[in-house]
Scaffold this motif. Structure first.
Motif, mmCIF file in Angstrom:
data_model
loop_
_atom_site.group_PDB
_atom_site.id
_atom_site.type_symbol
_atom_site.label_atom_id
_atom_site.label_comp_id
_atom_site.label_asym_id
_atom_site.label_seq_id
_atom_site.Cartn_x
_atom_site.Cartn_y
_atom_site.Cartn_z
ATOM 1 N N TYR A 96 -8.660 16.470 -8.620
ATOM 2 C CA TYR A 96 -7.398 15.768 -8.837
ATOM 3 C C TYR A 96 -7.105 14.769 -7.717
ATOM 4 N N PHE A 97 -7.960 14.725 -6.689
ATOM 5 C CA PHE A 97 -7.731 13.845 -5.561
ATOM 6 C C PHE A 97 -8.662 12.642 -5.620
ATOM 7 N N ALA A 98 -8.516 11.763 -4.629
ATOM 8 C CA ALA A 98 -9.227 10.482 -4.690
ATOM 9 C C ALA A 98 -10.703 10.616 -4.346
ATOM 10 N N ILE A 99 -11.053 11.453 -3.369
ATOM 11 C CA ILE A 99 -12.441 11.514 -2.902
ATOM 12 C C ILE A 99 -12.882 12.971 -2.784
ATOM 13 N N SER A 100 -14.188 13.144 -2.656
ATOM 14 C CA SER A 100 -14.769 14.486 -2.657
ATOM 15 C C SER A 100 -14.422 15.271 -1.402
ATOM 16 N N ASN A 101 -14.333 14.613 -0.255
ATOM 17 C CA ASN A 101 -14.019 15.331 0.980
ATOM 18 C C ASN A 101 -12.642 15.985 0.916
ATOM 19 N N THR A 102 -11.686 15.302 0.327
ATOM 20 C CA THR A 102 -10.349 15.881 0.179
ATOM 21 C C THR A 102 -10.397 17.064 -0.780
ATOM 22 N N ALA A 156 -12.942 18.997 -1.296
ATOM 23 C CA ALA A 156 -13.607 20.097 -0.595
ATOM 24 C C ALA A 156 -12.644 20.795 0.358
ATOM 25 N N SER A 157 -11.767 20.037 1.013
ATOM 26 C CA SER A 157 -10.781 20.652 1.908
ATOM 27 C C SER A 157 -9.902 21.633 1.152
ATOM 28 N N PHE A 158 -9.443 21.235 -0.022
ATOM 29 C CA PHE A 158 -8.603 22.146 -0.804
ATOM 30 C C PHE A 158 -9.382 23.372 -1.255
ATOM 31 N N LEU A 159 -10.612 23.189 -1.703
ATOM 32 C CA LEU A 159 -11.397 24.322 -2.201
ATOM 33 C C LEU A 159 -11.739 25.301 -1.085
ATOM 34 N N ILE A 160 -11.837 24.840 0.158
ATOM 35 C CA ILE A 160 -12.006 25.770 1.276
ATOM 36 C C ILE A 160 -10.814 26.720 1.340
ATOM 37 N N LEU A 161 -9.607 26.166 1.228
ATOM 38 C CA LEU A 161 -8.405 26.982 1.305
ATOM 39 C C LEU A 161 -8.275 27.912 0.103
ATOM 40 N N SER A 162 -8.448 27.381 -1.100
ATOM 41 C CA SER A 162 -8.239 28.195 -2.301
ATOM 42 C C SER A 162 -9.286 29.298 -2.413
ATOM 43 N N SER A 163 -10.534 29.012 -2.042
ATOM 44 C CA SER A 163 -11.572 30.050 -2.138
ATOM 45 C C SER A 163 -11.324 31.167 -1.130
ATOM 46 N N MET A 164 -10.845 30.822 0.064
ATOM 47 C CA MET A 164 -10.543 31.856 1.045
ATOM 48 C C MET A 164 -9.323 32.675 0.620
ATOM 49 N N ALA A 165 -8.361 32.041 -0.034
ATOM 50 C CA ALA A 165 -7.227 32.798 -0.572
ATOM 51 C C ALA A 165 -7.704 33.794 -1.624
ATOM 52 N N THR A 166 -8.633 33.378 -2.467
ATOM 53 C CA THR A 166 -9.194 34.269 -3.485
ATOM 54 C C THR A 166 -9.967 35.413 -2.843
ATOM 55 N N LEU A 167 -10.733 35.099 -1.807
ATOM 56 C CA LEU A 167 -11.495 36.131 -1.116
ATOM 57 C C LEU A 167 -10.573 37.156 -0.459
ATOM 58 N N GLN A 178 -20.258 17.881 -3.422
ATOM 59 C CA GLN A 178 -21.338 17.359 -2.579
ATOM 60 C C GLN A 178 -20.824 16.885 -1.223
ATOM 61 N N SER A 179 -19.737 17.480 -0.758
ATOM 62 C CA SER A 179 -19.198 17.147 0.563
ATOM 63 C C SER A 179 -19.930 17.991 1.612
ATOM 64 N N LYS A 180 -20.792 17.359 2.377
ATOM 65 C CA LYS A 180 -21.570 18.099 3.367
ATOM 66 C C LYS A 180 -20.663 18.704 4.427
ATOM 67 N N GLY A 181 -19.663 17.927 4.861
ATOM 68 C CA GLY A 181 -18.748 18.450 5.860
ATOM 69 C C GLY A 181 -17.938 19.617 5.334
ATOM 70 N N GLY A 182 -17.460 19.518 4.087
ATOM 71 C CA GLY A 182 -16.677 20.598 3.508
ATOM 72 C C GLY A 182 -17.493 21.858 3.311
ATOM 73 N N ILE A 183 -18.704 21.709 2.784
ATOM 74 C CA ILE A 183 -19.566 22.880 2.567
ATOM 75 C C ILE A 183 -19.939 23.517 3.906
ATOM 76 N N GLY A 184 -20.265 22.675 4.901
ATOM 77 C CA GLY A 184 -20.614 23.206 6.217
ATOM 78 C C GLY A 184 -19.460 23.946 6.865
ATOM 79 N N ALA A 185 -18.245 23.406 6.769
ATOM 80 C CA ALA A 185 -17.069 24.070 7.352
ATOM 81 C C ALA A 185 -16.771 25.377 6.635
ATOM 82 N N TRP A 186 -16.944 25.407 5.311
ATOM 83 C CA TRP A 186 -16.736 26.640 4.538
ATOM 84 C C TRP A 186 -17.725 27.716 4.958
ATOM 85 N N LEU A 187 -19.003 27.332 5.103
ATOM 86 C CA LEU A 187 -20.012 28.298 5.545
ATOM 87 C C LEU A 187 -19.733 28.764 6.971
#
Length: 826
Positions: A204-210, A212-223, A288-297
């Motif tokens: 729903y946002f303009a770019i993939s990095n943004t 990925a930032s949201f999915l880091i938060l939502s996935s950790m909330a789910t976990l 495909q956000s390398k920074g987002g995936i790396g920060a999540w890991l």
């Protein structure tokens, strides 16, 4: 209705609105948008993209909710304050925003500061509202369900929407480029094409990095929800403790307490939670956000280390925090040393970011205390950017630098203060003072688990859960429809858009929310007297991973992502408070006069806020959009049949309407340069269309463009446009040298703000040749060619295998400049 019941109902209603705002804002793209157009195609329908008025109203609703909570609790005389560690940092951030440069755009600074302030207020309010396990689980389920919906949107974008868009673009690229205000064949147009073909999935946002930032938060909330088995501890209130102790001492029997969780079997909990987690993980990798995936890991690895060694870190938490801070500082020093030594960082992406950061360092050096003003980074960046940098950006891609450069020293100190205070609160184990009766280890046993749980407000049963879900889902659809503009679509097209873009995702959200609510248990406090219970640890690591990602990106400044971040901060703080089982909330006794005066004062504050800030901005933006619409219609009439009397009359009517709406916008908000700039360009276009001498149009264009420059002295585009107006006047009136001198002066002022822009240097050189200053013209031409060559050299180093590079300067313009340089050197 007694006061306690009124307070409970108010808190539940406000919690509903907070959950709705978090969910809705994560499903719309809020941005300032592009500059207003006076020519080009008519705007296309807007699906789920919120502009400034919607952002202001959503932010204002948060502040109204906080004021309402405060007023009702004060009026009822049962005011309980839960410490958040965010109030003083918020005040420092606000103060930093108010000390921004007067030479910047005050309109942008006010809106940006207002939005960030509302997010901080949201966090403070949620800490007060999230006083029960079911409320904390409710908010986490809202975020987790939104994450599932977001992942679905990413999948839909990647597999269907983007391929169809690419196919349509390849058939007819001109409409796409026109809507982006791009000229075919330019470097900017090629950038747009490359991004389109790269399948940059943003959900729903303009770019993939943004995204990925949201999915880091939502996935950790789910976990965190997935690993929350067990009962909850007592929400702390000294009156409740005394009442329960009294009933125990008098041997008064109490009815059985209602169960606090709507948890299904263990297998069902694991299946539902794991499925939601997998869906969001797939969505994260689709971006495909390398920074987002790396920060999540990195967050997951940190979680594993802390949990495995939790006893050690509990005993040495101070040393751990100091060690982590020193290591973080060491990493920053190594990055800076590497960048200064090699003038780049490894990988092309980090190389470009290094150029952003180095330019931001120069900006901070010049404005270290006050900053350049919230939201004004993009207008100041060109004067500091490297000649070879590929683009002008509106953010340094590092929220630390963004805060310091825009909010000044107070802003960065406020954020670091808040971050340290919250981190210390989450990490520090519960104090254990045997002389303090509030820390009596036997208190919970004496009270009894069932009696303790009875004291909390009852969570909704299964029908209530479904009702909450339906109400929230309905609200999400309403909000997304309100921020959308579907004009220009037929009835069938509108129904299809509503079904595909609004109804289907919201039904998916509702299903995910209900399943998560019914299958997963409420958050529990730690079984030991420490902070290292798994749910809190997961949330903390998720927040750290998010901050790590935003150290190289800017998703936190997107209102939806920022709201989700501060909401999870509030959940973590509220959950941490429940680990201090006997921690007493601050009880304030309010006298009767204050119970009347404080709510009245809050009402006056809200009226002033809406009258001075929200309404003026919303009305102004409405008139500006209407002015743009009429101007684009006039452009259509002007380009069709110039000799047609009817179309000529319609052109005049549209132009007049556009001017009227722009003047009304200016009268509503006089500090916004956009209105003056738009009206100046409109008058200039009208003057260009006239064949006879109409000096009043030219004078109006110059006057309004000058005023735009006065409202935002840092923006080069106002001076560049004004120089073009003076240059056109000099060509029409060659005998009057005043026009040429004014054009030279404005071009020099534009170059002072953007010294590496090749096109502007060439324009300036042409004016110098006309003014018979060949040496200065030669210098300007050579600087233009050097800037272009620096860009090409960097592109060659970044893409050594690329045979043909896309130049930033048009080839014919470069050939002409090289020819002029050779001529002037002879």
């Amino acid at each position: 209705m007694n006061k306690t019941r009124l307070v409970q109902i108010t808190d539940n209603i406000l919690l509903f609105f907070c959950c709705l705002l978090v969910a809705a804002r994560c499903q719309i793209n809020e941005s300032f948008g592009t500059a207003l157009r006076v020519a080009g195609p008519l705007p296309t329908p807007n699906i789920g993209a919120a502009e400034i008025p919607a952002t202001m109203i959503l932010s204002a609703i948060i502040i109204v909710a906080a004021a309402l909570w405060f007023a009702i609790h004060i009026a009822c005389g049962c005011f309980t304050w839960r410490k958040t560690m965010l109030v003083i940092p918020a005040l420092l951030l606000i103060a930093g925003g108010l000390t921004g440069k007067d030479t910047s755009n005050r309109h942008t600074a006010e809106i940006t500061g207002f939005v960030l302030t509302a997010q901080l207020v949201l966090a403070v309010l949620l800490v007060q509202l999230l006083n029960s396990p079911w409320k904390q689980r409710l908010l986490l389920c809202v975020i987790a369900a939104t994450g599932v919906t977001f992942a679905y949107r990413c999948w839909e974008q990647y597999h269907y929407e983007i391929p169809m868009t690419v196919e349509m673009f390849e058939r007819d690229p001109k409409p796409f480029l026109d809507r982006q205000q791009l000229e075919p064949g330019t470097y900017q147009a090629q950038q747009f094409i490359n991004r389109l073909q790269s399948r940059d999935v943003g959900g729903y946002f303009a770019i993939s990095n943004t995204a990925a930032s949201f999915l880091i938060l939502s996935s950790m909330a789910t976990l965190a929800l997935l690993f929350c088995r067990g009962k909850s501890s007592l929400d702390n209130n000294p009156r409740q403790f005394s009442a329960v102790r009294k009933s125990r001492s008098n041997n008064i029997a109490s009815p059985p307490a209602p169960k606090y969780t709507i948890a299904g079997p263990l297998a069902l909990s694991i299946i539902v939670g794991a499925l939601a987690m997998i869906i969001q993980t797939v969505g994260l990798f689709i971006t495909q956000s390398k920074g987002g995936i790396g920060a999540w890991l990195a967050g997951l690895v940190l979680l594993a280390i802390l949990w495995y060694n939790r006893r050690f870190f509990r005993l040495h938490w101070r040393g751990t925090m100091i060690t982590v801070s020193i290591l973080a500082l060491a990493v920053v020093i190594i990055i800076i040393a590497y960048g200064l030594a090699f003038d780049r960082l490894p990988t092309n992406s980090m190389w470009i970011r290094w150029q952003y950061w180095r330019a931001t360092g120069g900006m901070i050096a010049d404005h270290w205390f006050a900053g350049v003003g919230p939201g004004n980074f993009g207008t100041w960046y060109p004067r500091y950017m490297d000649a070879g940098a590929p683009e002008v950006v509106k953010d340094p891609h590092c929220f630390w630098l963004a805060l310091w450069s825009q909010w000044g020293l107070l802003g960065i100190v406020g954020f670091c203060w808040g971050l340290w205070a919250v981190a210390r609160r989450l990490v520090a184990p519960v104090a254990d003072d045997p002389n303090d009766p509030t820390n009596d280890k036997s208190a919970e046993t004496a009270i009894g688990t069932e009696q303790a749980e009875r004291l909390q407000s009852s969570p909704p049963k299964t029908p209530g859960t479904i009702a909450w879900g339906i109400a929230l889902a309905t609200g999400i659809v309403v909000v997304r429809l309100l921020v959308s503009d579907l004009t220009g679509l037929s009835g069938t097209e509108r129904n299809s858009v509503c079904l595909i873009s609004f109804i289907v995702p919201t039904l998916l959200w509702l299903i995910a929310f209900v399943l998560l609510q019914l299958a997963l248990p409420a958050l529990r406090a730690g079984s030991e007297k420490n902070t290292h219970n798994l749910p809190l640890l997961i949330l903390s690591c998720g927040l750290l991973g998010f901050l790590l990602h935003n150290s190289i990106d800017f998703g936190i400044f997107q209102p939806g992502v920022g709201s989700c971040f501060f909401a999870l901060v509030a959940v973590a703080v509220a959950l941490r408070r429940r680990n201090d089982i006997m921690r007493i909330d601050r009880q304030l006794n309010i006298s009767m006069p204050l119970r009347i005066l404080i709510p009245i004062g809050l009402i006056i504050f809200l009226v002033v806020m809406f009258y001075k800030t929200v309404f003026p901005v919303c009305v102004e933006q409405y008139h500006l959009k209407q002015a743009e619409s009429y101007a684009l219609q006039a452009h259509q009439y002007a380009g069709s049949q110039p000799q047609n009397a009817f179309l000529s009359s319609r052109y005049d009517e549209c132009v007049e309407q556009s001017e009227q709406h722009t003047r009304q916008a200016i009268s509503r908000y006089r500090d916004n340069p956009d209105g003056y700039y738009f009206l100046g360009r409109l008058y200039f276009l009208r003057w260009n269309r006239t064949r006879q001498r109409e000096d009043h149009l030219l004078n109006n264009a110059i006057s309004y463009l000058n005023t735009a420059g006065m409202c935002d002295e840092s923006n080069y585009k106002y001076y560049r446009r004004l120089g073009e107006v003076y240059q056109a006047a000099a060509l029409r009136y060659p005998d009057d040298k005043v026009w040429l001198n004014q054009a030279l002066e404005r071009a020099a002022m534009a170059l002072e703000r953007y010294p590496t822009k090749s096109e502007m240097l060439i324009e300036y050189g042409r004016l110098l040749l006309t003014a018979d200053r060949p040496r200065d013209a030669l210098s300007a031409f050579e600087k233009a060619l050097q800037s272009e060559q620096a860009f090409l050299d960097q592109q060659q180093r970044m893409y050594p295998d690329k045979i043909e590079l896309q130049p930033r300067l048009k080839p014919e313009l470069r050939r002409w400049t090289e020819h002029k340089v050779r001529q002037l050197k002879q």
